[in-house]
Design a protein around this motif. Structure first.
Motif, PDB file in Angstrom:
ATOM      1  N   GLU A 107       0.834  -1.207   0.000  1.00  0.00           N
ATOM      2  CA  GLU A 107       0.000   0.000   0.000  1.00  0.00           C
ATOM      3  C   GLU A 107       0.868   1.256   0.000  1.00  0.00           C
ATOM      4  O   GLU A 107       0.546   2.251  -0.659  1.00  0.00           O
ATOM      5  CB  GLU A 107      -0.929  -0.004   1.212  1.00  0.00           C
ATOM      6  CG  GLU A 107      -2.090  -0.990   1.095  1.00  0.00           C
ATOM      7  CD  GLU A 107      -2.993  -0.959   2.312  1.00  0.00           C
ATOM      8  OE1 GLU A 107      -2.696  -0.192   3.266  1.00  0.00           O
ATOM      9  OE2 GLU A 107      -3.990  -1.707   2.325  1.00  0.00           O
ATOM     10  N   MET A 108       1.974   1.223   0.742  1.00  0.00           N
ATOM     11  CA  MET A 108       2.892   2.365   0.753  1.00  0.00           C
ATOM     12  C   MET A 108       3.462   2.611  -0.646  1.00  0.00           C
ATOM     13  O   MET A 108       3.553   3.753  -1.098  1.00  0.00           O
ATOM     14  CB  MET A 108       4.028   2.123   1.750  1.00  0.00           C
ATOM     15  CG  MET A 108       3.618   2.252   3.197  1.00  0.00           C
ATOM     16  SD  MET A 108       4.942   1.756   4.346  1.00  0.00           S
ATOM     17  CE  MET A 108       6.171   3.001   3.999  1.00  0.00           C
ATOM     18  N   ALA A 109       3.841   1.535  -1.325  1.00  0.00           N
ATOM     19  CA  ALA A 109       4.406   1.691  -2.670  1.00  0.00           C
ATOM     20  C   ALA A 109       3.372   2.284  -3.625  1.00  0.00           C
ATOM     21  O   ALA A 109       3.708   3.130  -4.473  1.00  0.00           O
ATOM     22  CB  ALA A 109       4.885   0.337  -3.177  1.00  0.00           C
ATOM     23  N   THR A 110       2.108   1.867  -3.481  1.00  0.00           N
ATOM     24  CA  THR A 110       1.049   2.403  -4.338  1.00  0.00           C
ATOM     25  C   THR A 110       0.785   3.871  -4.030  1.00  0.00           C
ATOM     26  O   THR A 110       0.644   4.706  -4.925  1.00  0.00           O
ATOM     27  CB  THR A 110      -0.248   1.592  -4.157  1.00  0.00           C
ATOM     28  OG1 THR A 110      -0.001   0.238  -4.533  1.00  0.00           O
ATOM     29  CG2 THR A 110      -1.380   2.161  -4.995  1.00  0.00           C
ATOM     30  N   ARG A 111       0.747   4.206  -2.754  1.00  0.00           N
ATOM     31  CA  ARG A 111       0.412   5.569  -2.339  1.00  0.00           C
ATOM     32  C   ARG A 111       1.529   6.555  -2.672  1.00  0.00           C
ATOM     33  O   ARG A 111       1.264   7.676  -3.115  1.00  0.00           O
ATOM     34  CB  ARG A 111       0.131   5.590  -0.833  1.00  0.00           C
ATOM     35  CG  ARG A 111      -0.275   6.961  -0.284  1.00  0.00           C
ATOM     36  CD  ARG A 111      -0.419   6.894   1.238  1.00  0.00           C
ATOM     37  NE  ARG A 111      -1.489   6.010   1.639  1.00  0.00           N
ATOM     38  CZ  ARG A 111      -2.659   6.403   2.152  1.00  0.00           C
ATOM     39  NH1 ARG A 111      -2.897   7.691   2.313  1.00  0.00           N
ATOM     40  NH2 ARG A 111      -3.567   5.531   2.518  1.00  0.00           N
ATOM     41  N   PHE A 112       2.773   6.168  -2.471  1.00  0.00           N
ATOM     42  CA  PHE A 112       3.881   7.128  -2.569  1.00  0.00           C
ATOM     43  C   PHE A 112       4.734   6.952  -3.822  1.00  0.00           C
ATOM     44  O   PHE A 112       5.635   7.756  -4.063  1.00  0.00           O
ATOM     45  CB  PHE A 112       4.753   7.045  -1.314  1.00  0.00           C
ATOM     46  CG  PHE A 112       4.027   7.464  -0.068  1.00  0.00           C
ATOM     47  CD1 PHE A 112       3.817   8.799   0.217  1.00  0.00           C
ATOM     48  CD2 PHE A 112       3.514   6.512   0.795  1.00  0.00           C
ATOM     49  CE1 PHE A 112       3.121   9.193   1.346  1.00  0.00           C
ATOM     50  CE2 PHE A 112       2.823   6.887   1.941  1.00  0.00           C
ATOM     51  CZ  PHE A 112       2.617   8.230   2.210  1.00  0.00           C
TER      52      PHE A 112
END
Length: 363
Positions: A107-112
């Motif tokens: 999720e972090m990779a998708t968001r940032f």
């Protein structure tokens, strides 16, 4: 008598192929997040990263022994998988990192986006016990003029994607790309801190409160203040020195707050400039005092910090241990110098990785 200001450390490391020097892409990660007799070993954002966490320690000797055992354990695990454990703030070569397969990290990779994928960096986080959250915020407020000195002392990341960046800590430049990195303004009280940080989460900028990546902050889960500004460093003795300084600074800030000493005021622009200067030249140039807005030779600024913390260092019995390692760094330069010297022999980044490899048996 219980120790008021206990210690704990988290260190992050790279995992690399010893033949090619490339980042590990192994799955599952080296550790699944398990406890050991000495502490905790866990995965990080990238498959090529791993983190150790010590238990609560009362003194620097205990911390040193614990860190040595945890590092040795991790290095052994890496060797058994045909990998090398590297203590450098950045991986020096070209890299295509792989996100650790977990819901949160994905999720972090998708968001940032690219900001998350660029975090091929490893830091050292020092926890100092401060039970009262109001005092924890006071430490956060009062310690900020000195954070640049910690970064200069720990600087250990000159190379990025095969080139000498001419920064002693390029890790800091990469890390500060997160929206919650660097430093916020001064907080009036703990409730002020909670309100503002929760707004960052509620606004959708941050995924959760665990993404408060400031250079110093009250811990979200422990009764500690967490100093997060340092690069990971190659030698255990250097980590122990940084921890001793962090404890002394926290204790001194607590004493000043209890004593009603006025808070030194500096503006965010000068604080950012001070941290940038420390990342740029480490101990080889000048460091900025953001309170007086004056630059001083790095050694003078370090000596000023040591003098400022002298009572707290002596009170904890940390004076000689800290001074020995600080003096060594002032003589020899930062670990960025160590990396550059290793590179100059053959102009090979493999030599940089070897120079910062964590041994499986303590030297």
């Amino acid at each position: 008598m219980p120790v008021e200001h206990t210690l704990g450390v988290e260190e992050e490391f790279h995992l690399v192929d010893p033949t090619t020097g490339e980042l590990s892409r192994s799955s599952p990660p080296l550790t699944g997040g398990e406890d050991t007799p000495s502490g905790h070993l866990g995965p990080e954002l990238l498959c090529s990263q791993v983190e150790l966490s010590t238990p609560v320690c009362s003194d620097l000797a205990e911390l040193r022994g614990t860190l040595s055992r945890l590092r040795e354990d991790l290095a052994h695990r890496a060797e058994r998988r045909g990998e090398r454990l590297v203590a450098s703030g950045t991986h020096p070569g070209d890299h295509t990192p792989t996100i650790t397969p977990s819901r949160r990290y994905e999720e972090m990779a998708t968001r940032f986006g690219v900001v998350a994928r660029r975090q091929v960096v490893c830091g050292c986080h020092i926890h100092v016990g401060v039970a009262d959250p109001e005092l924890a915020v006071a430490v956060m407020n009062r310690s900020r003029p000195w954070l640049s000195v910690f970064l200069a002392l720990s600087a250990n990341s000159p190379f990025w994607r095969g080139e000498d960046t001419e920064y002693d800590s390029y890790r800091a430049q990469v890390w500060w790309q997160w929206p919650s990195a660097g430093m916020p303004g001064v907080f009036d009280c703990y409730s002020d801190y909670v309100e503002l940080t929760q707004r960052l989460v509620d606004s959708g900028v941050l995924q959760d409160r665990g993404m408060l990546y400031w250079d110093v902050r009250p811990s979200e889960h422990l009764a500690t203040v967490e100093f997060r500004i340092c690069d990971v460093v190659p030698r255990v003795e250097q980590t122990v020195m940084l921890a001793g300084l962090a404890r002394a600074l926290a204790a001194h800030c607590v004493a000043e707050e209890r004593g009603g000493v006025p808070l030194p005021r500096s503006v965010p622009e000068l604080e950012r400039a001070a941290r940038w200067r420390a990342a740029r030249s480490g101990l080889s140039g000048e460091l900025i005092d953001p309170v007086t807005a004056r630059a001083h030779p790095a050694e003078k600024r370090v000596r000023t910090l040591l003098a400022y913390l002298e009572p707290a260092l002596r009170a904890h019995g940390d004076h000689d241990t800290v001074h020995e390692q600080v003096n060594r760094l002032l003589r020899e330069g930062t670990n960025a110098n160590l990396q550059r010297e290793a590179f100059r022999v053959r102009n090979e980044l493999h030599d940089v990785l070897r120079a910062t490899t964590v041994p499986s048996v303590e030297e």
